[in-house]
Structure formats: structure tokens, C-alpha cells
Design a protein around this motif. Structure first.
Motif, PDB file in Angstrom:
ATOM      1  N   THR A 145     143.177   2.476 -22.213  1.00 54.77           N
ATOM      2  CA  THR A 145     141.976   3.316 -22.312  1.00 54.77           C
ATOM      3  C   THR A 145     141.176   2.989 -23.567  1.00 54.77           C
ATOM      4  O   THR A 145     139.935   2.992 -23.529  1.00 54.77           O
ATOM      5  N   ASN A 146     141.847   2.682 -24.667  1.00 56.50           N
ATOM      6  CA  ASN A 146     141.120   2.246 -25.865  1.00 56.50           C
ATOM      7  C   ASN A 146     140.369   0.948 -25.604  1.00 56.50           C
ATOM      8  O   ASN A 146     139.230   0.782 -26.048  1.00 56.50           O
ATOM      9  N   ASN A 159     133.180  -0.587 -22.935  1.00 59.93           N
ATOM     10  CA  ASN A 159     131.975   0.204 -22.664  1.00 59.93           C
ATOM     11  C   ASN A 159     131.034   0.233 -23.859  1.00 59.93           C
ATOM     12  O   ASN A 159     129.815   0.202 -23.689  1.00 59.93           O
ATOM     13  N   CYS A 160     131.567   0.294 -25.052  1.00 59.21           N
ATOM     14  CA  CYS A 160     130.716   0.233 -26.248  1.00 59.21           C
ATOM     15  C   CYS A 160     129.998  -1.110 -26.326  1.00 59.21           C
ATOM     16  O   CYS A 160     128.812  -1.168 -26.675  1.00 59.21           O
ATOM     17  N   TYR A 164     139.251  -0.060 -22.734  1.00 65.76           N
ATOM     18  CA  TYR A 164     138.135   0.281 -21.854  1.00 65.76           C
ATOM     19  C   TYR A 164     136.972   0.882 -22.656  1.00 65.76           C
ATOM     20  O   TYR A 164     135.809   0.578 -22.396  1.00 65.76           O
ATOM     21  N   GLU A 165     137.302   1.703 -23.642  1.00 65.30           N
ATOM     22  CA  GLU A 165     136.263   2.278 -24.498  1.00 65.30           C
ATOM     23  C   GLU A 165     135.551   1.194 -25.300  1.00 65.30           C
ATOM     24  O   GLU A 165     134.329   1.225 -25.440  1.00 65.30           O
TER      25      GLU A 165
END
Length: 78
Positions: free
Chosen positions: A19-20, A26-27, A22-23
Motif C-alpha cells: 500500500t505504501n 499515485n503521488c 501504491y501511494e
């Protein structure tokens, strides 16, 4: 011996890494569409983009690198 609680903890850590990552991705997508202005420092933006890609690749290698047995959170080793 590998217990259920160890497995649950490792899966939780792998999920956190994923999830990190993925973040970060996205950033990076948002930065790509970022409107440049006269106050934007291109050196800073280049640094942030480079660092984000670097961290993203390292985090994903922790999880998906198949030939490295020393990675504790390797999905294939799990």
C-alpha cells in the motif's frame, strides 16, 4: 516453527509495503500532471520524482524479488 500469528504479521507487513508503494505511485502520477508555475523549482521537483521512484522500486523489490532468499517479506518465499 512458523505459527499463524507469524504468518498474519508477515502478511500485514507485506500489505503495508504494497500500500505504501501504491501511494508512492499515485503521488508520482499526480506530479506528472502538476501544473508548473513561475514559483516551481524544477530541481526540487526532479529530486522528489527521482526519490519517489527510487523508494517505490526498493519497496517493490522487497516483496517481489524472487531470487533473493534474504528478503524476509518476499511473497514467493512466503
Amino acid at each position: 516453527m512458523y505459527s499463524k500469528s507469524d504468518l498474519a504479521r508477515d502478511i500485514s507487513q507485506i500489505w503495508s509495503i504494497y500500500t505504501n508503494s501504491y501511494e508512492y505511485f499515485n503521488c508520482l502520477k499526480q506530479l506528472k500532471n502538476y501544473k508548473k508555475s513561475e514559483y516551481t523549482d524544477p530541481r526540487f521537483m526532479s529530486f522528489v520524482i527521482y526519490t519517489s521512484w527510487y523508494v517505490l522500486i526498493i519497496e517493490l523489490c522487497k516483496v517481489y524479488q524472487n531470487d533473493n532468499k534474504s528478503q524476509h517479506f518476499n511473497v514467493y518465499g512466503l
